[in-house]
Design a protein around this motif. Structure first.
Motif, PDB file in Angstrom:
ATOM      1  N   SER A   7      27.801 -25.544 -15.853  1.00 28.96           N
ATOM      2  CA  SER A   7      26.652 -24.704 -15.517  1.00 28.96           C
ATOM      3  C   SER A   7      27.043 -23.635 -14.508  1.00 28.96           C
ATOM      4  CB  SER A   7      25.521 -25.556 -14.945  1.00 28.96           C
ATOM      5  OG  SER A   7      25.000 -26.437 -15.908  1.00 28.96           O
ATOM      6  N   ARG A   8      26.420 -22.474 -14.642  1.00 31.03           N
ATOM      7  CA  ARG A   8      26.676 -21.383 -13.697  1.00 31.03           C
ATOM      8  C   ARG A   8      25.560 -20.354 -13.809  1.00 31.03           C
ATOM      9  NH1 ARG A   8      29.563 -16.923 -16.331  1.00 31.03           N
ATOM     10  NH2 ARG A   8      29.880 -17.444 -18.531  1.00 31.03           N
ATOM     11  N   ILE A   9      25.393 -19.578 -12.759  1.00 34.39           N
ATOM     12  CA  ILE A   9      24.466 -18.453 -12.751  1.00 34.39           C
ATOM     13  C   ILE A   9      25.289 -17.184 -12.580  1.00 34.39           C
ATOM     14  CG2 ILE A   9      22.560 -17.342 -11.542  1.00 34.39           C
ATOM     15  CD1 ILE A   9      21.559 -20.116 -10.760  1.00 34.39           C
ATOM     16  N   LEU A  10      25.097 -16.232 -13.481  1.00 30.76           N
ATOM     17  CA  LEU A  10      25.860 -14.987 -13.441  1.00 30.76           C
ATOM     18  C   LEU A  10      25.181 -14.021 -12.468  1.00 30.76           C
ATOM     19  CD1 LEU A  10      28.345 -13.528 -14.660  1.00 30.76           C
ATOM     20  CD2 LEU A  10      26.774 -12.548 -16.354  1.00 30.76           C
ATOM     21  N   ARG A  11      25.399 -14.276 -11.201  1.00 31.29           N
ATOM     22  CA  ARG A  11      24.778 -13.478 -10.142  1.00 31.29           C
ATOM     23  C   ARG A  11      25.113 -11.995 -10.279  1.00 31.29           C
ATOM     24  NH1 ARG A  11      23.597 -14.693  -4.318  1.00 31.29           N
ATOM     25  NH2 ARG A  11      23.725 -12.717  -3.189  1.00 31.29           N
ATOM     26  N   ALA A  12      26.301 -11.684 -10.748  1.00 33.40           N
ATOM     27  CA  ALA A  12      26.737 -10.292 -10.841  1.00 33.40           C
ATOM     28  C   ALA A  12      25.809  -9.459 -11.708  1.00 33.40           C
ATOM     29  CB  ALA A  12      28.154 -10.232 -11.401  1.00 33.40           C
ATOM     30  N   ALA A  13      25.131 -10.085 -12.681  1.00 34.50           N
ATOM     31  CA  ALA A  13      24.250  -9.338 -13.575  1.00 34.50           C
ATOM     32  C   ALA A  13      23.074  -8.719 -12.832  1.00 34.50           C
ATOM     33  CB  ALA A  13      23.752 -10.256 -14.696  1.00 34.50           C
ATOM     34  N   ARG A  14      22.686  -9.301 -11.711  1.00 35.87           N
ATOM     35  CA  ARG A  14      21.586  -8.741 -10.919  1.00 35.87           C
ATOM     36  C   ARG A  14      21.981  -7.398 -10.331  1.00 35.87           C
ATOM     37  NH1 ARG A  14      18.349  -6.364  -8.716  1.00 35.87           N
ATOM     38  NH2 ARG A  14      16.523  -7.039  -7.506  1.00 35.87           N
ATOM     39  N   GLY A  15      23.282  -7.131 -10.241  1.00 37.76           N
ATOM     40  CA  GLY A  15      23.762  -5.882  -9.685  1.00 37.76           C
ATOM     41  C   GLY A  15      24.159  -4.846 -10.721  1.00 37.76           C
ATOM     42  N   TRP A  16      23.945  -5.146 -11.995  1.00 37.29           N
ATOM     43  CA  TRP A  16      24.234  -4.150 -13.027  1.00 37.29           C
ATOM     44  C   TRP A  16      23.255  -2.983 -12.927  1.00 37.29           C
ATOM     45  CZ3 TRP A  16      24.853  -7.998 -17.758  1.00 37.29           C
ATOM     46  CH2 TRP A  16      26.042  -8.732 -17.585  1.00 37.29           C
ATOM     47  N   LYS A  56      20.323  -0.600 -13.488  1.00 35.58           N
ATOM     48  CA  LYS A  56      18.956  -0.818 -13.954  1.00 35.58           C
ATOM     49  C   LYS A  56      18.774  -2.247 -14.467  1.00 35.58           C
ATOM     50  CE  LYS A  56      18.196   4.041 -15.100  1.00 35.58           C
ATOM     51  NZ  LYS A  56      17.863   5.024 -16.161  1.00 35.58           N
ATOM     52  N   PRO A  57      19.000  -3.225 -13.585  1.00 38.88           N
ATOM     53  CA  PRO A  57      19.039  -4.627 -14.012  1.00 38.88           C
ATOM     54  C   PRO A  57      17.665  -5.255 -14.139  1.00 38.88           C
ATOM     55  CG  PRO A  57      19.369  -4.532 -11.661  1.00 38.88           C
ATOM     56  CD  PRO A  57      19.237  -3.097 -12.123  1.00 38.88           C
ATOM     57  N   SER A  58      17.636  -6.404 -14.759  1.00 40.97           N
ATOM     58  CA  SER A  58      16.517  -7.316 -14.606  1.00 40.97           C
ATOM     59  C   SER A  58      16.569  -7.885 -13.192  1.00 40.97           C
ATOM     60  CB  SER A  58      16.613  -8.455 -15.625  1.00 40.97           C
ATOM     61  OG  SER A  58      15.682  -9.478 -15.337  1.00 40.97           O
ATOM     62  N   ASP A  59      15.427  -8.373 -12.718  1.00 40.67           N
ATOM     63  CA  ASP A  59      15.439  -9.029 -11.406  1.00 40.67           C
ATOM     64  C   ASP A  59      15.886 -10.485 -11.506  1.00 40.67           C
ATOM     65  OD1 ASP A  59      13.106  -9.519 -12.782  1.00 40.67           O
ATOM     66  OD2 ASP A  59      11.755  -9.195 -11.103  1.00 40.67           O
ATOM     67  N   HIS A  60      16.165 -10.940 -12.721  1.00 40.23           N
ATOM     68  CA  HIS A  60      16.694 -12.284 -12.957  1.00 40.23           C
ATOM     69  C   HIS A  60      18.161 -12.210 -13.376  1.00 40.23           C
ATOM     70  CE1 HIS A  60      12.759 -14.529 -13.254  1.00 40.23           C
ATOM     71  NE2 HIS A  60      12.333 -13.286 -13.375  1.00 40.23           N
ATOM     72  N   ALA A  61      18.899 -13.268 -13.098  1.00 41.96           N
ATOM     73  CA  ALA A  61      20.282 -13.397 -13.556  1.00 41.96           C
ATOM     74  C   ALA A  61      20.357 -14.477 -14.633  1.00 41.96           C
ATOM     75  CB  ALA A  61      21.197 -13.769 -12.391  1.00 41.96           C
ATOM     76  N   PRO A  62      21.281 -14.331 -15.577  1.00 40.58           N
ATOM     77  CA  PRO A  62      21.414 -15.341 -16.642  1.00 40.58           C
ATOM     78  C   PRO A  62      21.953 -16.659 -16.104  1.00 40.58           C
ATOM     79  CG  PRO A  62      22.527 -13.266 -17.212  1.00 40.58           C
ATOM     80  CD  PRO A  62      22.197 -13.201 -15.764  1.00 40.58           C
ATOM     81  N   VAL A  63      21.470 -17.739 -16.700  1.00 43.65           N
ATOM     82  CA  VAL A  63      21.911 -19.092 -16.360  1.00 43.65           C
ATOM     83  C   VAL A  63      22.585 -19.685 -17.589  1.00 43.65           C
ATOM     84  CG1 VAL A  63      21.224 -21.375 -15.526  1.00 43.65           C
ATOM     85  CG2 VAL A  63      19.964 -19.331 -14.783  1.00 43.65           C
ATOM     86  N   PHE A  64      23.776 -20.280 -17.398  1.00 43.16           N
ATOM     87  CA  PHE A  64      24.593 -20.790 -18.498  1.00 43.16           C
ATOM     88  C   PHE A  64      24.797 -22.292 -18.400  1.00 43.16           C
ATOM     89  CE2 PHE A  64      25.713 -16.379 -18.168  1.00 43.16           C
ATOM     90  CZ  PHE A  64      26.175 -15.975 -19.413  1.00 43.16           C
TER      91      PHE A  64
END
Length: 262
Positions: A238-247, A249-257
């Motif tokens: 399991s992991r949370i892709l925190r970096a996606a929050r910084g892309w 025009k991002p979503s305010d959520h990050a993906p969870v795997f």
């Protein structure tokens, strides 16, 4: 064969189709569950995702709000949806992979700003929604199943940046966390993310209101991956892709795997 699943509140699948494509290309989950798609099903850019190797789509949509979808490179059967609270909202979809695993994708109501069901109908709707989830899965105990989505509740003290300061803030109030715990227990669900990452602060959402979201790190874990008790031992990584929050025009959520050896 193991498969990897991700869940992500995308906050408009059409506006952020490029970010979805980036995730599919760079992270390559076998299944991606999206919430808050904000699109009718026929307007979801399915061909774009199919060209990236994800030809299978099941979804329920609405114009401008709500909406859930499952993108998969593995064949998946549409098992329909439940109209929780009989509101007609596109907040749930279920599918079954060829290995027999059933995936439930949820978008639980946010609940507004006032944590009082008497004063705030949105908060009452949220509590009723989670209570219906509890009763449904208590009556039909899940087996070989995964429940994912934006559940809009951060249950543990270390799932928020400040337990004390958020006790009266919607998403972490005791009545919400109690409702979620009851739903989890009634269905025999295992919180896969916390099974794999049992200790420490862990967030999947950071408010748009904070321009310095990364440095201030006032997050909450609102997005979840649960598994039925029989399937939970097969889950790992399991992991949370925190970096996606910084892309951009991002979503305010990050993906969870999470990965499942099934």
């Amino acid at each position: 064969m193991p498969f990897t699943l991700a869940t992500w509140n995308i906050n408009s699948v059409r506006l952020r189709a490029g970010l979805v494509g980036h995730l599919l290309t760079e992270e390559a989950p076998d299944v991606l569950c999206l919430q808050e798609c904000k699109s009718p099903v026929d307007k979801i850019p399915a061909e774009t995702f199919a060209d990236l190797g994800y030809p299978h789509l099941i979804a329920r949509g609405q114009k401008g709000y709500n909406g859930v979808a499952i993108l998969s490179r593995l064949p998946i059967e549409d098992l329909g949806h439940t109209d929780w609270c009989e509101m007609g909202d596109a907040r749930h979809i279920a599918g079954r992979l060829e290995n027999g695993v059933v995936i439930h994708n949820f978008y639980v109501p946010a609940g507004g700003d006032v944590p009082d069901p008497e004063q705030n109908p949105k908060f009452a709707h949220k509590l009723n929604f989670v209570a219906e989830m509890r009763d449904h899965f208590a009556a039909e105990r899940p087996e070989k199943a995964i429940l994912v989505g934006d559940l809009n509740i951060a249950p543990r003290e270390d799932d928020v940046w400040s337990h004390k300061q958020l006790l009266k803030v919607v998403s972490h109030t005791p009545v919400e966390t109690d409702h979620l715990a009851q739903a989890q227990e009634a269905g025999g669900w295992v919180d896969v993310t916390r099974k794999d990452i049992p200790e420490g602060q862990l967030y999947s959402w950071w408010s748009y209101r904070s321009p310095n979201w990364d440095s201030s790190d006032k997050g909450r874990r609102l997005d979840h991956v649960w598994a039925s008790r029989d399937l939970a031992p097969a889950a790992h990584s399991s992991r949370i892709l925190r970096a996606a929050r910084g892309w951009e025009k991002p979503s305010d959520h990050a993906p969870v795997f999470a990965t499942f050896d099934v």
